[in-house]
Design an enzyme around this catalytic site. Sequence first.
Site, mmCIF file in Angstrom:
data_model
loop_
_atom_site.group_PDB
_atom_site.id
_atom_site.type_symbol
_atom_site.label_atom_id
_atom_site.label_comp_id
_atom_site.label_asym_id
_atom_site.label_seq_id
_atom_site.Cartn_x
_atom_site.Cartn_y
_atom_site.Cartn_z
ATOM 1 N N HIS A 128 0.880 -1.178 0.000
ATOM 2 C CA HIS A 128 0.000 0.000 0.000
ATOM 3 C C HIS A 128 0.916 1.227 0.000
ATOM 4 O O HIS A 128 2.035 1.171 0.516
ATOM 5 C CB HIS A 128 -0.821 -0.052 1.290
ATOM 6 C CG HIS A 128 -1.860 1.004 1.446
ATOM 7 N ND1 HIS A 128 -1.559 2.293 1.812
ATOM 8 C CD2 HIS A 128 -3.207 0.967 1.301
ATOM 9 C CE1 HIS A 128 -2.680 2.995 1.899
ATOM 10 N NE2 HIS A 128 -3.692 2.220 1.591
ATOM 11 N N ASP A 205 3.697 -4.012 8.138
ATOM 12 C CA ASP A 205 2.462 -3.243 8.059
ATOM 13 C C ASP A 205 1.319 -4.205 8.357
ATOM 14 O O ASP A 205 0.967 -5.049 7.521
ATOM 15 C CB ASP A 205 2.347 -2.646 6.645
ATOM 16 C CG ASP A 205 1.008 -1.978 6.402
ATOM 17 O OD1 ASP A 205 0.114 -2.097 7.258
ATOM 18 O OD2 ASP A 205 0.862 -1.342 5.340
ATOM 19 N N GLN A 208 -3.929 -4.759 7.677
ATOM 20 C CA GLN A 208 -4.973 -5.693 7.245
ATOM 21 C C GLN A 208 -4.992 -6.989 8.046
ATOM 22 O O GLN A 208 -5.846 -7.837 7.798
ATOM 23 C CB GLN A 208 -4.815 -6.008 5.743
ATOM 24 C CG GLN A 208 -5.040 -4.832 4.827
ATOM 25 C CD GLN A 208 -6.460 -4.260 4.898
ATOM 26 O OE1 GLN A 208 -7.379 -4.887 5.430
ATOM 27 N NE2 GLN A 208 -6.636 -3.066 4.382
ATOM 28 N N LYS A 231 -9.487 0.061 11.241
ATOM 29 C CA LYS A 231 -9.651 -1.195 10.490
ATOM 30 C C LYS A 231 -9.847 -2.370 11.442
ATOM 31 O O LYS A 231 -9.916 -3.517 11.031
ATOM 32 C CB LYS A 231 -8.426 -1.442 9.599
ATOM 33 C CG LYS A 231 -8.309 -0.433 8.441
ATOM 34 C CD LYS A 231 -7.156 -0.808 7.553
ATOM 35 C CE LYS A 231 -6.674 0.317 6.656
ATOM 36 N NZ LYS A 231 -7.571 0.640 5.559
ATOM 37 N N CYS A 369 -4.886 2.435 -3.534
ATOM 38 C CA CYS A 369 -3.670 3.053 -2.970
ATOM 39 C C CYS A 369 -2.476 2.112 -3.120
ATOM 40 O O CYS A 369 -1.612 2.044 -2.230
ATOM 41 C CB CYS A 369 -3.837 3.447 -1.504
ATOM 42 S SG CYS A 369 -5.132 4.634 -1.239
HETATM 43 N N1 PLP Z 1 -1.433 -0.425 4.848
HETATM 44 C C1 PLP Z 1 -2.374 -1.216 4.331
HETATM 45 C C2 PLP Z 1 -2.033 -2.623 3.949
HETATM 46 C C3 PLP Z 1 -3.662 -0.723 4.163
HETATM 47 O O1 PLP Z 1 -4.603 -1.503 3.634
HETATM 48 C C4 PLP Z 1 -3.947 0.615 4.546
HETATM 49 C C5 PLP Z 1 -5.285 1.197 4.332
HETATM 50 O O2 PLP Z 1 -6.053 0.727 3.520
HETATM 51 C C6 PLP Z 1 -2.927 1.381 5.092
HETATM 52 C C7 PLP Z 1 -1.678 0.835 5.233
HETATM 53 C C8 PLP Z 1 -3.152 2.796 5.522
HETATM 54 O O3 PLP Z 1 -3.965 2.846 6.653
HETATM 55 P P1 PLP Z 1 -4.449 4.266 7.219
HETATM 56 O O4 PLP Z 1 -5.099 4.966 6.063
HETATM 57 O O5 PLP Z 1 -5.413 3.893 8.291
HETATM 58 O O6 PLP Z 1 -3.249 4.971 7.720
#
Ligand code: PLP
Length: 413
Positions: A128, A205, A208, A231, A369
């Site tokens: 992402h 990260d 998810q 999330k 994204c």
């Molecule tokens: N990393 C992953 C794998 C994601 O799916 C997301 C959001 O969809 C993010 C990071 C970013 O999360 P946030 O927008 O809550 O900072």
Amino acid sequence: MMTTRFTLDAREIRQQFPFFQPHPEMRNLIYLDNAATTQKPYAVIEAVSNFWAYHNANVHRGGHGVGAKASELYEAARGRVARFINARETAEIVFTRGTTESINLVASSWGETFVQPGDELIVTEMEHHANLLPWMRLAEKRGARLVVWHITDSGTLELDQLRKLLSERTRLVAVSHISNVLGVINPVAEICRMAHEAGALCLVDAAQSIAHMPVDVQAIDCDFLAFSGHKAYGPTGIGVLYAKRALLEEMPPYHVGGGMVQTVRWDRLRWAEPPAKFEAGTPPIGEAVGLHAALDFIDSIGREAIAAYEHELTEYALARLQEVPGLRLYGPREGRTGIFAFTLEDIHPHDIATVLDSRDIAVRAGLHCAHPLSERLGGPTARASLAIYNDTDHIDALIDALHYTRKVFGYAG
Ligand code: PLP
């Protein structure tokens, strides 16, 4: 149609969410956009509302009882997060606004201090932007090299490939625990082990994974781990950075201001100890309280039970999605979770989402994204993603609506 016995009753779980109850302002929506954000149980909404109503004060400041109570609640939330991910100590938990801010903090604070020209940062092709752009920018700023760990055609990461990419110049491997597009679960413990053997650090990260499976930072042995409250059935505006204590000790502050210093003199600054050193300004206090309630909610069901149920539902969905002619599903068949990116014939994914919305089914469409990954997949996709309150009725409705979408766009039977 498959007949499977399911280990959880999602209908009962939906009773705990106002979003799924009849209300004049609510459509009876089938919510399949959980990778973007999850709905909130009453327990979280009440915890936040209770905080604002009865315990609101700034933390670590007031010389009064209500301030002490707010501080106690805020620090209790930190303790809850530490236990949830099995951190060694609460000082390893830094509250941020979300995954994005957590990773930016590491890239700015650790990266700009310790990454030197010529160093290498390994990122995977499935990241992402939150776990990609901070490293791209850091590489550019520091004259370091971004090394891309490409995925296989089936959407997985091969450890042999990583072995070839690691070198004595590698400083960091940044990898998602679960891809927000492919749904694949990456072997993060093995990846961290390999990074360490090469003398590099490893950032996971967990945006998810945090609400969908057990996440244990000591078992993974990651150096950094990031996730967002929203999330995981919690509020927006709160996230977590886990980092090993020794790293937090040597990293400089990210933001500076109130609450993160021991001494300020014209000729000398002394930062507070971690985690306060990284929490300048008034933190998201009510949101931390809400996150605490969200983690309690998750554990009231049990993370093993959640993972088992969502796995059953994923298997059911994978079988049923195959019934739709012209549907192309991305990501591997095995070792994956309930995140389904797909295309349908040559219907634009935005059109798919619009038709599904007209049938009261919420999915996401676009590049998620993750532009480099989407480019590799051939362009935008539609994405349905599951959470603990979804069930087979929702999958069945999705399948019916996809058949209907084909008809709307003139595809036969
Ligand atoms: N990393 C992953 C794998 C994601 O799916 C997301 C959001 O969809 C993010 C990071 C970013 O999360 P946030 O927008 O809550 O900072």
